[in-house]
Motif scaffolding. Structure first.
Motif, PDB file in Angstrom:
ATOM      1  N   ALA A  99     -17.018 -12.683 -23.805  1.00  0.00           N
ATOM      2  CA  ALA A  99     -16.267 -13.267 -22.692  1.00  0.00           C
ATOM      3  C   ALA A  99     -16.653 -14.719 -22.468  1.00  0.00           C
ATOM      4  CB  ALA A  99     -16.505 -12.449 -21.416  1.00  0.00           C
ATOM      5  N   ARG A 100     -17.923 -15.022 -22.686  1.00  0.00           N
ATOM      6  CA  ARG A 100     -18.433 -16.373 -22.404  1.00  0.00           C
ATOM      7  C   ARG A 100     -18.250 -17.333 -23.569  1.00  0.00           C
ATOM      8  NH1 ARG A 100     -23.761 -18.628 -22.730  1.00  0.00           N
ATOM      9  NH2 ARG A 100     -24.050 -20.315 -21.224  1.00  0.00           N
ATOM     10  N   ARG A 101     -18.406 -16.822 -24.799  1.00  0.00           N
ATOM     11  CA  ARG A 101     -18.327 -17.691 -25.985  1.00  0.00           C
ATOM     12  C   ARG A 101     -17.352 -17.104 -27.006  1.00  0.00           C
ATOM     13  NH1 ARG A 101     -22.260 -21.404 -26.916  1.00  0.00           N
ATOM     14  NH2 ARG A 101     -20.710 -22.057 -28.465  1.00  0.00           N
ATOM     15  N   PRO A 102     -16.079 -17.045 -26.662  1.00  0.00           N
ATOM     16  CA  PRO A 102     -15.109 -16.377 -27.546  1.00  0.00           C
ATOM     17  C   PRO A 102     -14.983 -17.005 -28.925  1.00  0.00           C
ATOM     18  CG  PRO A 102     -14.001 -17.643 -25.828  1.00  0.00           C
ATOM     19  CD  PRO A 102     -15.451 -17.610 -25.457  1.00  0.00           C
ATOM     20  N   GLU A 103     -15.285 -18.295 -29.039  1.00  0.00           N
ATOM     21  CA  GLU A 103     -15.134 -18.966 -30.326  1.00  0.00           C
ATOM     22  C   GLU A 103     -16.161 -18.490 -31.360  1.00  0.00           C
ATOM     23  OE1 GLU A 103     -18.211 -21.369 -28.116  1.00  0.00           O
ATOM     24  OE2 GLU A 103     -16.372 -20.256 -27.618  1.00  0.00           O
ATOM     25  N   THR A 104     -17.191 -17.773 -30.912  1.00  0.00           N
ATOM     26  CA  THR A 104     -18.240 -17.308 -31.829  1.00  0.00           C
ATOM     27  C   THR A 104     -18.020 -15.873 -32.305  1.00  0.00           C
ATOM     28  OG1 THR A 104     -19.702 -16.421 -30.101  1.00  0.00           O
ATOM     29  CG2 THR A 104     -19.879 -18.778 -30.591  1.00  0.00           C
ATOM     30  N   VAL A 105     -16.962 -15.226 -31.796  1.00  0.00           N
ATOM     31  CA  VAL A 105     -16.734 -13.807 -32.086  1.00  0.00           C
ATOM     32  C   VAL A 105     -15.330 -13.615 -32.647  1.00  0.00           C
ATOM     33  CG1 VAL A 105     -16.709 -11.472 -31.123  1.00  0.00           C
ATOM     34  CG2 VAL A 105     -18.273 -13.189 -30.183  1.00  0.00           C
ATOM     35  N   THR A 106     -15.225 -12.852 -33.729  1.00  0.00           N
ATOM     36  CA  THR A 106     -13.919 -12.560 -34.321  1.00  0.00           C
ATOM     37  C   THR A 106     -13.393 -11.196 -33.899  1.00  0.00           C
ATOM     38  OG1 THR A 106     -14.973 -11.633 -36.300  1.00  0.00           O
ATOM     39  CG2 THR A 106     -14.414 -13.985 -36.336  1.00  0.00           C
ATOM     40  N   ALA A 107     -14.290 -10.267 -33.590  1.00  0.00           N
ATOM     41  CA  ALA A 107     -13.908  -8.922 -33.184  1.00  0.00           C
ATOM     42  C   ALA A 107     -15.115  -8.269 -32.523  1.00  0.00           C
ATOM     43  CB  ALA A 107     -13.443  -8.097 -34.388  1.00  0.00           C
ATOM     44  N   LEU A 108     -14.830  -7.231 -31.732  1.00  0.00           N
ATOM     45  CA  LEU A 108     -15.885  -6.593 -30.953  1.00  0.00           C
ATOM     46  C   LEU A 108     -15.736  -5.074 -31.047  1.00  0.00           C
ATOM     47  CD1 LEU A 108     -18.202  -7.035 -28.901  1.00  0.00           C
ATOM     48  CD2 LEU A 108     -16.462  -7.166 -27.111  1.00  0.00           C
ATOM     49  N   ALA A 109     -16.696  -4.421 -31.695  1.00  0.00           N
ATOM     50  CA  ALA A 109     -16.718  -2.957 -31.767  1.00  0.00           C
ATOM     51  C   ALA A 109     -17.788  -2.447 -30.809  1.00  0.00           C
ATOM     52  CB  ALA A 109     -17.001  -2.486 -33.185  1.00  0.00           C
ATOM     53  N   LEU A 110     -17.400  -1.599 -29.894  1.00  0.00           N
ATOM     54  CA  LEU A 110     -18.290  -1.103 -28.850  1.00  0.00           C
ATOM     55  C   LEU A 110     -18.528   0.386 -29.055  1.00  0.00           C
ATOM     56  CD1 LEU A 110     -16.480  -2.880 -25.877  1.00  0.00           C
ATOM     57  CD2 LEU A 110     -18.562  -3.652 -27.053  1.00  0.00           C
ATOM     58  N   LEU A 111     -19.774   0.748 -29.319  1.00  0.00           N
ATOM     59  CA  LEU A 111     -20.147   2.146 -29.524  1.00  0.00           C
ATOM     60  C   LEU A 111     -20.872   2.635 -28.282  1.00  0.00           C
ATOM     61  CD1 LEU A 111     -21.547   1.876 -33.177  1.00  0.00           C
ATOM     62  CD2 LEU A 111     -19.158   2.001 -32.407  1.00  0.00           C
ATOM     63  N   ASP A 112     -20.177   3.403 -27.455  1.00  0.00           N
ATOM     64  CA  ASP A 112     -20.753   3.908 -26.206  1.00  0.00           C
ATOM     65  C   ASP A 112     -21.483   2.807 -25.435  1.00  0.00           C
ATOM     66  OD1 ASP A 112     -20.559   7.143 -26.158  1.00  0.00           O
ATOM     67  OD2 ASP A 112     -20.672   6.398 -28.210  1.00  0.00           O
ATOM     68  N   PRO A 113     -20.785   1.723 -25.102  1.00  0.00           N
ATOM     69  CA  PRO A 113     -21.445   0.634 -24.367  1.00  0.00           C
ATOM     70  C   PRO A 113     -21.809   1.077 -22.953  1.00  0.00           C
ATOM     71  CG  PRO A 113     -19.074   0.315 -24.355  1.00  0.00           C
ATOM     72  CD  PRO A 113     -19.343   1.469 -25.283  1.00  0.00           C
ATOM     73  N   ALA A 114     -22.837   0.452 -22.387  1.00  0.00           N
ATOM     74  CA  ALA A 114     -23.162   0.665 -20.981  1.00  0.00           C
ATOM     75  C   ALA A 114     -21.998   0.155 -20.141  1.00  0.00           C
ATOM     76  CB  ALA A 114     -24.448  -0.066 -20.624  1.00  0.00           C
ATOM     77  N   LEU A 115     -21.505   0.992 -19.229  1.00  0.00           N
ATOM     78  CA  LEU A 115     -20.307   0.690 -18.453  1.00  0.00           C
ATOM     79  C   LEU A 115     -20.515   1.061 -16.990  1.00  0.00           C
ATOM     80  CD1 LEU A 115     -17.672   2.212 -20.914  1.00  0.00           C
ATOM     81  CD2 LEU A 115     -17.982  -0.229 -20.434  1.00  0.00           C
ATOM     82  N   PRO A 116     -19.686   0.524 -16.088  1.00  0.00           N
ATOM     83  CA  PRO A 116     -19.753   0.969 -14.697  1.00  0.00           C
ATOM     84  C   PRO A 116     -19.451   2.465 -14.593  1.00  0.00           C
ATOM     85  CG  PRO A 116     -18.460  -1.052 -14.893  1.00  0.00           C
ATOM     86  CD  PRO A 116     -18.700  -0.566 -16.286  1.00  0.00           C
ATOM     87  N   LEU A 117     -20.051   3.117 -13.640  1.00  0.00           N
ATOM     88  CA  LEU A 117     -19.808   4.541 -13.423  1.00  0.00           C
ATOM     89  C   LEU A 117     -18.424   4.705 -12.813  1.00  0.00           C
ATOM     90  CD1 LEU A 117     -21.228   7.312 -13.683  1.00  0.00           C
ATOM     91  CD2 LEU A 117     -21.919   7.059 -11.291  1.00  0.00           C
ATOM     92  N   ARG A 143     -11.009 -12.061 -25.493  1.00  0.00           N
ATOM     93  CA  ARG A 143      -9.731 -12.376 -26.133  1.00  0.00           C
ATOM     94  C   ARG A 143      -9.658 -11.952 -27.599  1.00  0.00           C
ATOM     95  NH1 ARG A 143      -8.288 -12.111 -21.844  1.00  0.00           N
ATOM     96  NH2 ARG A 143      -7.619 -13.746 -20.401  1.00  0.00           N
ATOM     97  N   VAL A 144     -10.719 -11.366 -28.116  1.00  0.00           N
ATOM     98  CA  VAL A 144     -10.702 -10.915 -29.505  1.00  0.00           C
ATOM     99  C   VAL A 144     -10.361  -9.424 -29.540  1.00  0.00           C
ATOM    100  CG1 VAL A 144     -12.397 -12.650 -30.191  1.00  0.00           C
ATOM    101  CG2 VAL A 144     -13.180 -10.360 -29.512  1.00  0.00           C
ATOM    102  N   PRO A 145      -9.956  -8.898 -30.698  1.00  0.00           N
ATOM    103  CA  PRO A 145      -9.695  -7.458 -30.800  1.00  0.00           C
ATOM    104  C   PRO A 145     -10.951  -6.641 -30.450  1.00  0.00           C
ATOM    105  CG  PRO A 145      -8.813  -8.614 -32.695  1.00  0.00           C
ATOM    106  CD  PRO A 145      -9.645  -9.608 -31.946  1.00  0.00           C
ATOM    107  N   VAL A 146     -10.748  -5.565 -29.712  1.00  0.00           N
ATOM    108  CA  VAL A 146     -11.848  -4.704 -29.280  1.00  0.00           C
ATOM    109  C   VAL A 146     -11.554  -3.260 -29.685  1.00  0.00           C
ATOM    110  CG1 VAL A 146     -13.175  -3.827 -27.313  1.00  0.00           C
ATOM    111  CG2 VAL A 146     -12.362  -6.198 -27.309  1.00  0.00           C
ATOM    112  N   TYR A 147     -12.573  -2.608 -30.238  1.00  0.00           N
ATOM    113  CA  TYR A 147     -12.495  -1.195 -30.614  1.00  0.00           C
ATOM    114  C   TYR A 147     -13.593  -0.470 -29.847  1.00  0.00           C
ATOM    115  CZ  TYR A 147     -11.924   2.810 -33.894  1.00  0.00           C
ATOM    116  OH  TYR A 147     -11.687   4.029 -34.464  1.00  0.00           O
ATOM    117  N   LEU A 148     -13.195   0.339 -28.886  1.00  0.00           N
ATOM    118  CA  LEU A 148     -14.135   1.097 -28.063  1.00  0.00           C
ATOM    119  C   LEU A 148     -14.209   2.529 -28.562  1.00  0.00           C
ATOM    120  CD1 LEU A 148     -15.908   1.623 -25.544  1.00  0.00           C
ATOM    121  CD2 LEU A 148     -13.785   1.881 -24.220  1.00  0.00           C
ATOM    122  N   MET A 149     -15.401   2.945 -28.997  1.00  0.00           N
ATOM    123  CA  MET A 149     -15.642   4.331 -29.401  1.00  0.00           C
ATOM    124  C   MET A 149     -16.550   4.982 -28.375  1.00  0.00           C
ATOM    125  SD  MET A 149     -16.312   4.100 -33.512  1.00  0.00           S
ATOM    126  CE  MET A 149     -15.645   2.734 -34.451  1.00  0.00           C
TER     127      MET A 149
END
Length: 294
Positions: free
Chosen positions: A114-132, A236-242
């Motif tokens: 979110a802060r440095r989008p130019e450094t990331v091409t895609a984001l895969a999230l494996l059970d990320p810590a999330l709000p309850l 702003r990059v593609p995100v895959y949440l598992m």
């Protein structure tokens, strides 16, 4: 440099206001950086990485206070480790990467993207810590542990008591039983490597406080849900949440809520899997990631 047996990675250090340990698993193609969770390390990725190197260069970083990156006076909060990740990408990698984050590492990866989008091409999230999510219930054992972590003095006592008279094997197995749907599927070589790392870390000062600081920061970041959800919306990059169906640390309802709020994200529930899909189903997860990144 030390080559890690069985997994083909090379152990390296970068000086980012102190030594930061990472493992270069090699490989050809666009770079993927793996970011572990609370209490984790590069070892969390040793089963997954070999399945990615046919299409990607793969690096796994140890965040401050974890693995072989000792605190040495550095902060271990979520924001501090997000800044460390930013420096690692800029000064060690030097090109935009696909981030793969698990648990706290997923949270940190979201904040970084979110802060440095130019450094990331895609984001895969494996059970990320999330709000309850509203109406979601935490596993009682998990809730009790994190409640203890947040209380000054009690957290340190809780950690010390949990180790007293307990073998390193039992400590490792206890964690695996918490984070895995079926810990019996974890290879013995991973258990032995985890025991060895635990023994190496036993003599390092300040690790309990580093862990507790990070744990409190994860809780606080998740509790300030409006700000955290806003950060997700800015990715702003593609995100895959598992999400593991049997995750005891992050309720499935919380993953569903994050997916609902971000309809552009790809979302998948992994049946029969707990909090660490990269350990429990490495070939499946690697296949999903590689097909998605094409």
């Amino acid at each position: 440099m030390t080559t890690l047996d069985h997994w083909g990675g090379t152990s390296l250090y970068a000086d980012l206001d102190g030594p930061v340990h990472y493992v270069d698993f090699g490989g050809d193609g666009p770079t993927v950086v793996l970011v572990h969770g609370l209490g984790g390390s590069h070892l969390n990725w040793c089963l997954l990485a070999p399945h990615l190197v046919d299409r990607h260069r793969v690096l796994a970083v140890d965040l401050a206070g974890f693995g072989l990156t000792h605190p040495e006076g550095r902060s271990t909060t979520v924001p501090a480790n997000a800044r460390l990740l930013e420096r690692f990408l800029a000064e060690v990698v030097g090109e935009p990467v696909a981030l793969v984050g698990n648990s706290m590492g997923g949270m940190i990866s979201i904040l970084h993207a979110a802060r440095r989008p130019e450094t990331v091409t895609a984001l895969a999230l494996l059970d990320p810590a999330l709000p309850l999510a509203l109406g979601a219930r935490l596993d009682p054992q998990v809730a009790a542990a994190f409640a203890a972590y947040t209380v000054p003095g009690l957290g340190a006592w809780f950690l010390a008591k949990s180790r007293a008279g307990v073998s390193t094997r039992r400590q490792v197995k206890r964690v695996l039983n918490m984070v895995c749907a079926n810990a019996k599927t974890v290879p013995e070589e991973v258990i032995l490597a985890s025991m060895s790392l635990l023994e190496q870390r036993a003599e390092v000062p300040g690790l309990d406080e580093a862990f507790l600081t990070a744990a409190r920061s994860v809780v606080w970041t998740g509790a300030t849900s409006r700000r955290y959800y806003t950060a997700m919306s800015r990715v702003r990059v593609p995100v895959y949440l598992m999400a593991g169906e049997k995750d005891r640390l992050v309720p499935l309802a919380s993953a569903r809520e994050a997916a609902r709020r971000n309809p552009s994200w790809r979302f998948e529930v992994l049946d029969g899997v707990g909090h660490v899909p990269q350990v429990e189903a490495p070939e499946l997860v690697a296949g999903r990631i590689k097909d998605w990144l094409v």
